[in-house]
Design an enzyme around this catalytic site. Structure first.
Site, PDB file in Angstrom:
ATOM      1  N   GLU A 116     -11.074  -1.598  -3.455  1.00 33.55           N
ATOM      2  CA  GLU A 116     -10.499  -0.848  -2.343  1.00 33.55           C
ATOM      3  C   GLU A 116      -9.326  -0.017  -2.820  1.00 33.55           C
ATOM      4  OE1 GLU A 116      -9.444  -3.828   0.520  1.00 33.55           O
ATOM      5  OE2 GLU A 116      -7.940  -4.715  -0.768  1.00 33.55           O
TER       6      GLU A 116
ATOM      7  N   ASP B 176       0.825  -1.226   0.000  1.00 34.57           N
ATOM      8  CA  ASP B 176       0.000   0.000   0.000  1.00 34.57           C
ATOM      9  C   ASP B 176       0.850   1.264   0.000  1.00 34.57           C
ATOM     10  OD1 ASP B 176      -2.249  -1.694   0.362  1.00 34.57           O
ATOM     11  OD2 ASP B 176      -2.033  -1.574   2.526  1.00 34.57           O
TER      12      ASP B 176
END
Ligand SMILES: *[C@@H]1O[C@H](CO)[C@@H](O)[C@H](O)[C@H]1NC(C)=O
Length: 330
Positions: free
Chosen positions: A209, A41
């Site tokens: 997401e 991420d």
């Protein structure tokens, strides 16, 4: 068995042949040196004063790495949130999914407090004037929270500034990606703000997401990750169901996002930007950055199939991204 081998052979042959001229011929990631692992991420940003790059990532209480270029050499600089977040939820001592941006003279780091697969989640924020480990002040929850009574999960915050307004994109699974207006400065959700749904995939596992919004020309591009993110060393989904990077666009930052074929992003729409190819498997957790040196780049984490499929082995990937057709191409 023989038939399966033949089919595979034909499949790979046609894949190899078609790669040279179809839109799915993704370029390999640019080379990366120094610490290019431990990059889940990622959030990438440059320091205005000297162009130094900072990379924030999940794990190690938000690991900070810095480098003279987006390609490295990357050096570990410590943790951004070394203490536990003041948010009183499980997972508050190991926060996730950093998103760093500059508002005025201050850097804002949004993070998620959650436990994997749960909806007991909240998005917190910390601020710093310098990026350095030890310089971050945690302000706790932004007020963007979820629980099992909600149709969203409050994770993966991404700040976007439009004129004088601030919006936080967030969410995953359940009803996917939402947006909420923030106060100014953007420490908290604006009072009375309502959540708008930006993207929803009602088919399959409903797993969108990691939203990241980027403005280019007259469009806002909503990038997101779709599919199974993690744990590929333990089990891998059917081909095509692993993480991949998709996009929708709109002339407004607050709604009306559509895929290239015109399908609304709230009705299963999305256009593939980067999927599994060559040695790259399951790319996602992406962002887009207008790099001082390289121009617009797509950055993300991915499994390098030559290295290993465990989450801790995920690599930092960068590609130049071209918006000249109106749609981002890697
Ligand atoms: C929606 O989900 C299906 C099934 O998992 C998947 O094949 C498709 O690529 C997804 N679409 C988007 C836009 O994420």
């Amino acid at each position: 068995m023989m038939l399966a081998i033949m089919k595979n052979f034909l499949f790979y042959t046609s894949l190899t042949l078609s790669r040279s001229w179809t839109a799915y011929g993704f370029a390999n990631p640019l080379s990366c040196s120094g610490t290019c692992t431990n990059a889940h991420d990622p959030s990438l940003i440059q320091r205005d004063s000297d162009g130094t790059h900072f990379r924030f990532s999940t794990g190690g209480k938000i690991a900070i790495h810095s480098a003279p270029s987006a390609q490295g050499p990357w050096t570990y600089k410590g943790a951004a949130i070394p203490a536990c977040s003041s948010i009183q939820l499980a997972g508050n001592c190991d926060v996730w999914a950093p998103d760093v941006s500059k508002v005025g003279d201050i850097y804002y780091l949004y993070y998620s407090v959650s436990s994997f697969g749960s909806q007991n989640s909240a998005i917190g924020v910390a601020t710093s004037a310098t990026f350095d480990s030890g310089s971050w002040t945690d302000h706790g929850s932004t007020g963007v929270q979820s629980d099992s009574s909600k149709n969203y999960n409050a994770i993966d915050g991404n700040l976007v500034v439009v004129d004088d307004k601030h919006y936080l994109n967030f969410g995953s699974f359940w009803a996917d990606i939402f947006q909420v207006e923030m106060s100014s400065p953007p420490n908290k959700m604006a009072s009375g703000a309502t959540r708008t749904q930006l993207a929803f995939n009602g088919t399959g596992s409903q797993a969108l997401e990691g939203a990241y919004m980027f403005q280019q020309g007259s469009f806002y591009y909503l990038f997101f990750s779709s599919g199974k993110c993690c744990g590929f060393d333990a089990s891998r989904p059917a081909p095509g169901e692993e993480y991949k990077i998709m996009v929708c666009r709109s002339e407004s930052a607050t709604g009306g996002f559509v895929a290239k074929n015109g399908t609304p992003c709230t009705e299963n729409g999305g256009t593939l930007v980067l999927g599994t190819h060559d040695f790259v498997y399951g790319p996602g957790g992406q962002g887009v950055y207008d790099d001082f040196n390289l121009g617009p780049i797509l950055y993300y984490h991915y499994v390098d199939t030559r290295i290993g499929f465990a989450d801790g082995q995920k690599q930092f990937g960068i590609n130049k991204i071209d918006f000249s057709s109106g749609w981002p191409v890697v």
